[in-house]
Design a protein around this motif. Structure first.
Motif, PDB file in Angstrom:
ATOM      1  N   ILE A 109       0.844  -1.208   0.000  1.00 19.39           N
ATOM      2  CA  ILE A 109       0.000   0.000   0.000  1.00 19.39           C
ATOM      3  C   ILE A 109       0.875   1.252   0.000  1.00 19.39           C
ATOM      4  N   VAL A 110       1.874   1.286   0.855  1.00 19.63           N
ATOM      5  CA  VAL A 110       2.727   2.482   0.931  1.00 19.63           C
ATOM      6  C   VAL A 110       3.545   2.633  -0.347  1.00 19.63           C
ATOM      7  N   GLY A 144       3.317   0.801  -3.405  1.00 22.97           N
ATOM      8  CA  GLY A 144       2.673   0.623  -4.703  1.00 22.97           C
ATOM      9  C   GLY A 144       3.057  -0.643  -5.436  1.00 22.97           C
ATOM     10  N   SER A 145       2.503  -0.775  -6.647  1.00 23.24           N
ATOM     11  CA  SER A 145       2.674  -2.006  -7.435  1.00 23.24           C
ATOM     12  C   SER A 145       4.133  -2.229  -7.838  1.00 23.24           C
ATOM     13  N   VAL A 184       5.291   9.821  -9.359  1.00 22.29           N
ATOM     14  CA  VAL A 184       5.856   8.642  -8.691  1.00 22.29           C
ATOM     15  C   VAL A 184       7.228   8.963  -8.103  1.00 22.29           C
ATOM     16  N   MET A 194      -3.462  10.302 -12.555  1.00 23.41           N
ATOM     17  CA  MET A 194      -3.138  10.258 -11.121  1.00 23.41           C
ATOM     18  C   MET A 194      -3.306   8.842 -10.559  1.00 23.41           C
ATOM     19  N   ASN A 195      -4.343   8.138 -11.059  1.00 23.80           N
ATOM     20  CA  ASN A 195      -4.586   6.788 -10.574  1.00 23.80           C
ATOM     21  C   ASN A 195      -3.447   5.839 -10.958  1.00 23.80           C
ATOM     22  N   VAL A 196      -2.925   5.976 -12.190  1.00 23.59           N
ATOM     23  CA  VAL A 196      -1.766   5.159 -12.568  1.00 23.59           C
ATOM     24  C   VAL A 196      -0.600   5.446 -11.613  1.00 23.59           C
ATOM     25  N   LEU A 232      -0.734   6.567  -8.585  1.00 29.24           N
ATOM     26  CA  LEU A 232      -1.080   6.076  -7.249  1.00 29.24           C
ATOM     27  C   LEU A 232      -0.869   4.568  -7.149  1.00 29.24           C
ATOM     28  N   ILE A 233      -1.322   3.836  -8.164  1.00 27.93           N
ATOM     29  CA  ILE A 233      -1.190   2.376  -8.130  1.00 27.93           C
ATOM     30  C   ILE A 233       0.283   1.977  -8.223  1.00 27.93           C
ATOM     31  N   VAL A 234       1.004   2.582  -9.151  1.00 26.90           N
ATOM     32  CA  VAL A 234       2.417   2.217  -9.316  1.00 26.90           C
ATOM     33  C   VAL A 234       3.228   2.666  -8.103  1.00 26.90           C
ATOM     34  N   GLY A 235       2.988   3.903  -7.628  1.00 32.69           N
ATOM     35  CA  GLY A 235       3.852   4.502  -6.607  1.00 32.69           C
ATOM     36  C   GLY A 235       3.368   4.363  -5.185  1.00 32.69           C
ATOM     37  N   GLY A 236       2.087   3.971  -4.984  1.00 34.07           N
ATOM     38  CA  GLY A 236       1.574   3.734  -3.645  1.00 34.07           C
ATOM     39  C   GLY A 236       1.096   4.971  -2.905  1.00 34.07           C
ATOM     40  N   SER A 237       0.669   4.745  -1.649  1.00 35.29           N
ATOM     41  CA  SER A 237       0.060   5.814  -0.848  1.00 35.29           C
ATOM     42  C   SER A 237       1.052   6.937  -0.549  1.00 35.29           C
ATOM     43  N   ILE A 238       2.326   6.651  -0.686  1.00 31.99           N
ATOM     44  CA  ILE A 238       3.338   7.683  -0.445  1.00 31.99           C
ATOM     45  C   ILE A 238       3.190   8.833  -1.437  1.00 31.99           C
ATOM     46  N   THR A 270      -6.833  -0.452 -13.282  1.00 33.37           N
ATOM     47  CA  THR A 270      -6.232   0.869 -13.538  1.00 33.37           C
ATOM     48  C   THR A 270      -5.886   1.090 -15.005  1.00 33.37           C
TER      49      THR A 270
END
Lengths: 125, 125, 125, 125, 125, 125
Positions: free
Chosen positions: A93-94, A96-97, D60, D88-90, D92-98, E39
């Motif tokens: 989660i922190v 990401g993928s 990211v 932004m969603n891409v 967020l998913i790739v880079g995570g909650s950070i 995504t």
């Protein structure tokens, strides 16, 4: 499953190169390695928690060798499968993928450790 | 000490922008935020441990806002000063001196939380 | 130019929080800070070269506070404008355009230091 | 909403420091800046797509100034709200909650640009 | 050229470990994987653009497995050589020379995909 | 010790893929590669210092191929063992224990270069 030889090879390479580095004559690097070991010793937090912290830090920073090291230490400290995957989930989660390929390796090493523990084989580091 | 207003301002900005994002019509982002919250709920690992994992992950990835969030959550979960600094030490050893400016912020927020708790003031998030 | 107050404020905040951290009772963190200082002392490489290494490392890792610290130390060690920009160029090529906002800050601090040196003002850290 | 002054201040600071850097006498840095501009010009991919690529890369890698720059450019290239949030969603998913604190800033700048466009105000860079 | 076996091995390893992870009983991780797939589905942005965004994000974050995955997906979505290299150029400018070893791998995988497509061979993932 | 073949294989792969990239028709990437080479040429700072800067930048960003390249260049420029380990120590302090696996590789390549130099063997790049 990672072959027994692979983790053995990792351990031997790590040991050999650490010896080389510690005998290079650079005192600050030697002290850093000592501090590094001390960091995970029991204090206000127990070693198991500290190893989970080290595992998550290594996973979000995406270093396979560091991950393998902390996964083995977590297994030695009795981290359960459910606990292991919850720690992986925090990292996912922190971070990401982008952490997923590292999670795959972490799971591989964890399963390998658990199979050895099931056979009462030791996991040396 | 961080002025009460600063953490209040952080909280309000965070809340306002999260509302904006959650109402943007992007369903995947909304689901990510839900997953994010769920990740720190009690499971095989307790919430305190998970928040410490989140704190260390945020510190090695060096995000001040994420650090502030997890420090506040750690304080709410009763993390002691000794435990907090041991978690910071894991982040420092794994992530290096580049994390020190972020450790300074983390300590500032932690001390602020502890002073409020000493006065029985709540720390909202 | 950064106001004198800004670098002064940075210095005071840094000093105050470092004192707080060093007096927290966590011995490993204290030792890390000692090792950190020792790292930049003259050895086979002179201090000026080591500070340039610290500056480039801080720039590619993109930490403004670490950059400000090493820029000031470089100015104190007599790094020239041409040397400074060549070090920045290495950071820019290795780390990419994402380092540019940090280069802007580094240049601002460097120019500020040079102006003080031109007026024989000291730059404390 | 970000005050008009904030984006204006960002623009002026950016412009002033870029001038300073380009006039430093370091030819390689100057060439890098030229290459940087050229990278986003229309080619096989159109500028809008390239700016979206720059935005996701900046998100990211978590650089607020780079994010602000590419958000403004995306708005100028006519990126819609739905397209913006999917990019932004891409990230967020790739880079995570950070990346979330950086997404908050990105959204703030995007909304600011859209409000100016609604009033037929120009967004200079 | 990467041997056919290499990409096959990558695919099988990826599939086997993903199955293991999805069957671990951790629901949040399972949901993350579902979100991850969603995504890149067509929305306001088409899948080709989203895969280019994923490729650039993976390249600046420097994860070879993620890069290989998105390169294959880009090839499947019909990304041309010129488009591919322009996306690589954005990653190179933003992320710097540190991304070059990853660009080499990306090009290797891309050429491999193009050769298979020229022979009407499918590229499974 | 890394087998002679390994560094040879690294060199050949690097050369072959660079040729492929430079002949792709993308002019900006070609210019970036030219700028990259120019960055390490003697200027106000000598090439040895610049290669040490490149090595430390590559180590804190943790890219094994970039590290191998700069270690070879440092050995060619006459960097001594003591100088090499002091540069590694700066990287270790700034970047933390996460850099240790990369330091191991760097030391391996450095030792390999030194053994070749002791035998008057050339180290091509």
């Amino acid at each position: 499953m990672i072959a027994l030889d692979d983790l053995e090879e990792f351990r031997r390479y790590r040991e050999r190169m650490n010896d080389r580095i510690l005998n290079s004559g650079n005192l600050e690097i030697k002290r850093f390695f000592a501090l590094d070991s001390r960091t995970y010793e029991k204090g206000a937090l127990d070693t198991k928690t500290k190893e989970l912290l080290g595992l998550v830090a290594s996973t979000v920073l995406r270093c396979n060798d560091c991950i393998a090291y902390h996964v083995i230490r977590c297994a030695q400290e009795g981290v359960s499968q459910a606990e292991f995957f919850e720690a992986m989930n925090v990292a996912l989660i922190v971070g990401g993928s982008i952490t997923i390929p590292h999670m795959r390796r972490a799971v591989e090493v964890f399963d390998d450790c658990k199979q050895r523990q099931a056979k009462n084989q030791s996991i040396k580091l």
